[in-house]
Scaffold this motif. Structure first.
Motif, PDB file in Angstrom:
ATOM      1  N   THR A 359       0.830  -1.206   0.000  1.00 53.60           N
ATOM      2  CA  THR A 359       0.000   0.000   0.000  1.00 53.60           C
ATOM      3  C   THR A 359       0.861   1.251   0.000  1.00 53.60           C
ATOM      4  OG1 THR A 359      -1.773  -1.145   1.195  1.00 53.60           O
ATOM      5  CG2 THR A 359      -1.778   1.265   1.260  1.00 53.60           C
ATOM      6  N   VAL A 360       1.869   1.284   0.869  1.00 49.96           N
ATOM      7  CA  VAL A 360       2.753   2.447   0.942  1.00 49.96           C
ATOM      8  C   VAL A 360       3.571   2.581  -0.336  1.00 49.96           C
ATOM      9  CG1 VAL A 360       4.635   3.517   2.231  1.00 49.96           C
ATOM     10  CG2 VAL A 360       2.839   2.281   3.455  1.00 49.96           C
ATOM     11  N   LEU A 361       3.978   1.448  -0.912  1.00 52.85           N
ATOM     12  CA  LEU A 361       4.761   1.469  -2.150  1.00 52.85           C
ATOM     13  C   LEU A 361       3.961   2.083  -3.293  1.00 52.85           C
ATOM     14  CD1 LEU A 361       7.282   0.632  -3.763  1.00 52.85           C
ATOM     15  CD2 LEU A 361       6.193  -1.597  -4.127  1.00 52.85           C
ATOM     16  N   ILE A 362       2.703   1.688  -3.432  1.00 53.50           N
ATOM     17  CA  ILE A 362       1.853   2.244  -4.489  1.00 53.50           C
ATOM     18  C   ILE A 362       1.535   3.700  -4.206  1.00 53.50           C
ATOM     19  CG2 ILE A 362      -0.435   2.082  -5.564  1.00 53.50           C
ATOM     20  CD1 ILE A 362      -0.298  -0.928  -5.137  1.00 53.50           C
ATOM     21  N   THR A 415      -8.965  -8.915  -2.671  1.00 56.75           N
ATOM     22  CA  THR A 415      -8.458  -7.911  -3.610  1.00 56.75           C
ATOM     23  C   THR A 415      -9.238  -6.608  -3.521  1.00 56.75           C
ATOM     24  OG1 THR A 415      -7.740  -9.655  -5.118  1.00 56.75           O
ATOM     25  CG2 THR A 415      -7.940  -7.435  -6.025  1.00 56.75           C
ATOM     26  N   TRP A 416     -10.563  -6.710  -3.430  1.00 56.43           N
ATOM     27  CA  TRP A 416     -11.389  -5.501  -3.398  1.00 56.43           C
ATOM     28  C   TRP A 416     -11.079  -4.662  -2.169  1.00 56.43           C
ATOM     29  CZ3 TRP A 416     -14.549  -4.176   0.620  1.00 56.43           C
ATOM     30  CH2 TRP A 416     -14.919  -5.189   1.518  1.00 56.43           C
ATOM     31  N   TYR A 417     -10.800  -5.329  -1.039  1.00 55.86           N
ATOM     32  CA  TYR A 417     -10.517  -4.572   0.177  1.00 55.86           C
ATOM     33  C   TYR A 417      -9.134  -3.942   0.112  1.00 55.86           C
ATOM     34  CZ  TYR A 417     -10.297  -3.185   5.047  1.00 55.86           C
ATOM     35  OH  TYR A 417     -10.191  -2.442   6.186  1.00 55.86           O
ATOM     36  N   LEU A 418      -8.161  -4.654  -0.430  1.00 60.18           N
ATOM     37  CA  LEU A 418      -6.823  -4.094  -0.585  1.00 60.18           C
ATOM     38  C   LEU A 418      -6.863  -2.841  -1.459  1.00 60.18           C
ATOM     39  CD1 LEU A 418      -3.744  -4.211  -0.218  1.00 60.18           C
ATOM     40  CD2 LEU A 418      -3.663  -5.776  -2.181  1.00 60.18           C
ATOM     41  N   LEU A 419      -7.634  -2.887  -2.550  1.00 58.30           N
ATOM     42  CA  LEU A 419      -7.770  -1.724  -3.421  1.00 58.30           C
ATOM     43  C   LEU A 419      -8.463  -0.571  -2.693  1.00 58.30           C
ATOM     44  CD1 LEU A 419      -8.774  -3.455  -6.792  1.00 58.30           C
ATOM     45  CD2 LEU A 419      -6.538  -2.513  -6.145  1.00 58.30           C
ATOM     46  N   THR A 420      -9.407  -0.903  -1.821  1.00 60.87           N
ATOM     47  CA  THR A 420     -10.102   0.124  -1.039  1.00 60.87           C
ATOM     48  C   THR A 420      -9.138   0.824  -0.086  1.00 60.87           C
ATOM     49  OG1 THR A 420     -12.166  -1.149  -1.131  1.00 60.87           O
ATOM     50  CG2 THR A 420     -12.015   0.571   0.543  1.00 60.87           C
ATOM     51  N   VAL A 421      -8.288   0.042   0.575  1.00 57.08           N
ATOM     52  CA  VAL A 421      -7.297   0.622   1.484  1.00 57.08           C
ATOM     53  C   VAL A 421      -6.329   1.512   0.716  1.00 57.08           C
ATOM     54  CG1 VAL A 421      -5.372   0.096   3.026  1.00 57.08           C
ATOM     55  CG2 VAL A 421      -7.466  -1.258   3.155  1.00 57.08           C
ATOM     56  N   ILE A 422      -5.887   1.051  -0.452  1.00 56.64           N
ATOM     57  CA  ILE A 422      -4.962   1.841  -1.266  1.00 56.64           C
ATOM     58  C   ILE A 422      -5.606   3.153  -1.693  1.00 56.64           C
ATOM     59  CG2 ILE A 422      -3.741   1.913  -3.473  1.00 56.64           C
ATOM     60  CD1 ILE A 422      -3.273  -1.094  -3.178  1.00 56.64           C
ATOM     61  N   ALA A 423      -6.870   3.088  -2.126  1.00 55.58           N
ATOM     62  CA  ALA A 423      -7.571   4.310  -2.547  1.00 55.58           C
ATOM     63  C   ALA A 423      -7.722   5.281  -1.381  1.00 55.58           C
ATOM     64  CB  ALA A 423      -8.943   3.947  -3.117  1.00 55.58           C
ATOM     65  N   SER A 424      -8.007   4.752  -0.198  1.00 55.01           N
ATOM     66  CA  SER A 424      -8.133   5.604   0.985  1.00 55.01           C
ATOM     67  C   SER A 424      -6.803   6.285   1.304  1.00 55.01           C
ATOM     68  CB  SER A 424      -8.599   4.764   2.179  1.00 55.01           C
ATOM     69  OG  SER A 424      -8.614   5.520   3.368  1.00 55.01           O
ATOM     70  N   HIS A 425      -5.715   5.543   1.182  1.00 56.73           N
ATOM     71  CA  HIS A 425      -4.390   6.108   1.428  1.00 56.73           C
ATOM     72  C   HIS A 425      -4.065   7.210   0.424  1.00 56.73           C
ATOM     73  CE1 HIS A 425      -1.688   4.068   4.413  1.00 56.73           C
ATOM     74  NE2 HIS A 425      -2.809   3.390   4.585  1.00 56.73           N
ATOM     75  N   ILE A 426      -4.362   6.966  -0.823  1.00 54.98           N
ATOM     76  CA  ILE A 426      -4.045   7.957  -1.853  1.00 54.98           C
ATOM     77  C   ILE A 426      -4.816   9.247  -1.620  1.00 54.98           C
ATOM     78  CG2 ILE A 426      -4.269   8.471  -4.321  1.00 54.98           C
ATOM     79  CD1 ILE A 426      -3.648   5.537  -4.871  1.00 54.98           C
TER      80      ILE A 426
END
Length: 572
Positions: A359-362, A415-426
């Motif tokens: 998540t931090v890498l992306i 996968t859907w939750y990981l993408l949600t966390v990434i979007a929240s971070h961004i």
């Protein structure tokens, strides 16, 4: 949690840059805002500047006068620099890179690794270790004024500090595992000694940062002085990135088993102790090479410690400065739970260390790219207006982050939750970066050019402190509001890691939770303190923003520049 507090950007001469990139959601210390400026470059008189130039070892009347430092144009590249500047640029990158290694650990990786040993309140104690970077203004005039002519003005500090840093990292590397376990044992009192060691290490890094900042002004030639800022950005970012994102991934057993091993193991490719030991020896090797191979230009100039302190106190007497200090100290309370606890809560719920590193890498390239656009917006629109818009967005990001934690899947991360966390971070990164760049631009605009370094550093120190001091109390509140009960097992399990649990007790703290689980019990959380604390923080943010922060910020934006000067320009 994450990257140290809003990391300051280098200022060119007395006028600092107005663009920078900030931190992101969940980072312990966020980004630092504006770097320590060498006070000798702040003299208001031509005579004193001439005296400094004539004191330099390489001063000669036979040479043409140096060019005024300018920002490189778009056609300038590293390979266009003179050979000496290229070599000094690489040296600065190396020195800043070494600073980023322990800072990336202290503000990013270590709090994540501590979560399995410490409660939120105890991790709050550990966040005190980042304070030296927010307070280095207090002793920076001493670093600039006290030095040995034999070693050189900057090497007098850099050589011993890097030596102590290297020895400290080697010491920690051999004991870090046991220290982390003992930090969370019994009543958690061991966390104070553990924090003390990291506080000492961060203090050394902050002091080295002051010396390297000052040396950069003489290592790079005047026409190319702005490349010092590039060296700082590249070095610190690379060091922090390696110690935070890369190390978290390599330290993760899941990541190592998936990508590097055919037979699964219980530890990652790299342990924290091995990482600290390697970089401790690297510190010593670089220090030895610096002592033997790099000659520092001699100078006779001396700075007045009291002159710098008098300038700081003079700035603090300005009514407008007092107003902006109040704004800085209360502005970040609304996002403290999100910045300091959200990532830890995700790990607590079962989000893997490997997924967090991903998540931090992306998120990282978005942080860099968004910094550019945030700078453009801060130029096109009034900086404090942009800051206020981003403030509202950051409050929204805190609410969305809590929603993401609340919908954590009971059957594990998909996968859907990981993408949600990434979007929240961004999104959190976006709002955080815009706020940081906007306030940096405002600081650059209002600073008195005659004392630009002291002015900017003072404002940055207060801004950093506003993001640092609430963290300890916020993490304590999470534990205070949490209610969890350990229930004994109906039937004793065949294998136990600890004493069998035969009665109910509170398991709100991490040590109690481990006792419960190791004894076969079940720890049921009836009230999660994270949700309450985050809601309280957001409410405080909303009330203070509409009641004081926004009106004060817009009023400060409307003031003429003369309102920020120590002396009226007409009387100079």
């Amino acid at each position: 949690m994450g990257r140290p507090s809003e990391k300051p950007r280098r200022q060119e001469r007395d006028r600092p840059a107005s663009k920078a990139t900030g931190g992101q959601n969940g980072h312990t210390n966020g980004s630092m805002e504006l770097r320590r400026k060498h006070p000798s470059m702040e003299s208001p008189t031509i005579a004193s500047q001439t005296a400094r130039l004539m004191d330099r070892d390489d001063f000669s009347l036979n040479e043409k006068p140096p060019l005024t430092p300018t920002t490189p144009n778009n056609d300038t590249s590293f390979f266009d620099l003179p050979r000496q500047d290229r070599r000094n640029f690489l040296l600065l990158v190396l020195l800043y890179f070494l600073q980023g290694i322990p800072m990336g650990l202290a503000s990013g990786s270590v709090p994540f690794l501590l979560k399995s040993h410490l409660s939120y309140g105890q991790i709050g104690v550990f966040t005190l270790a980042s304070y030296p970077y927010s307070l280095k203004l207090l002793w920076s005039p001493i670093v600039d004024a006290v030095w040995s002519p034999k070693l050189g003005r900057r090497k007098s500090w850099i050589l011993p500090i890097q030596t102590f840093s290297g020895l400290g990292m080697i010491y920690l590397g051999g004991r870090i595992k046991d220290m982390m376990v003992s930090a969370g044992a019994t009543d958690g009192s061991g966390v104070w000694s553990f924090t003390g060691w990291w506080f000492f290490l961060v203090f050394l890094c902050a002091t080295q940062d002051i010396a390297v900042d000052g040396w950069a002004l003489t290592l790079i030639s005047l026409p190319n002085l702005s490349y010092a800022s590039t060296a700082q950005t590249v070095g610190l970012t690379a060091g922090h990135f390696l110690s935070y994102t890369v190390f978290l991934a390599l330290n993760s057993p899941d990541f190592a088993n998936r990508w590097f091993r055919s037979t699964p193991g219980e530890v990652g490719v790299m342990t924290l102790g091995g990482y600290l030991t390697f970089w401790g020896w690297s510190y010593l090797v670089v220090t030895m090479g610096l002592a033997m191979l790099k000659r520092e230009e001699k100078t006779k100039e001396k700075d007045s410690i009291m002159e710098v302190y008098r300038s700081m106190f003079g700035i603090l007497k300005l009514k407008n400065i007092q107003s902006i200090i109040i704004v800085h100290l209360i502005a970040k309370i609304g996002f403290q739970a999100n910045d300091g606890v959200t990532n830890l809560k995700l790990l607590d719920k079962g989000f893997s260390q490997e997924d967090m590193a991903l998540t931090v890498l992306i998120d990282f390239p978005f942080e860099i790219a968004l910094g550019y656009y945030a700078g453009r917006w801060s130029t096109a629109y009034p900086a404090m207006h942009v800051w206020c818009w981003a403030f509202i967005g950051r409050l929204v990001a805190a609410v969305l982050a809590q929603a993401v934690v609340m919908i954590f899947p009971s059957d594990g991360v998909q996968t859907w939750y990981l993408l949600t966390v990434i979007a929240s971070h961004i999104f959190s990164t976006f709002t955080n970066t815009v706020m940081f760049v906007a306030i940096s631009a405002f600081h650059a605009k209002i600073s008195d050019p005659l004392i630009g370094g002291t002015y900017m550093t003072l404002l940055a120190t207060v801004s950093n402190l506003g993001g640092t001091f609430p963290r300890y109390f916020i993490l304590k509140l999470v534990d205070y509001f949490t209610v969890a009960t350990c229930h004994p097992p109906s039937f004793p399990p065949a294998e136990l890691k600890g004493a069998l649990v035969n009665s109910t007790f509170s398991c709100a703290l991490e040590a109690q939770k481990h006792i419960c689980l190791d004894g076969g019990g079940t720890c049921d959380i009836s009230r999660d303190g994270y949700y309450i604390t985050n809601v309280v923080c957001v409410m405080i943010g909303v009330v203070t923003f509409w009641g004081y922060i926004r009106p004060a910020a817009l009023k400060l934006q409307a003031l003429p520049l003369r309102a920020w000067r120590l002396v009226d320009p007409d009387s100079r």
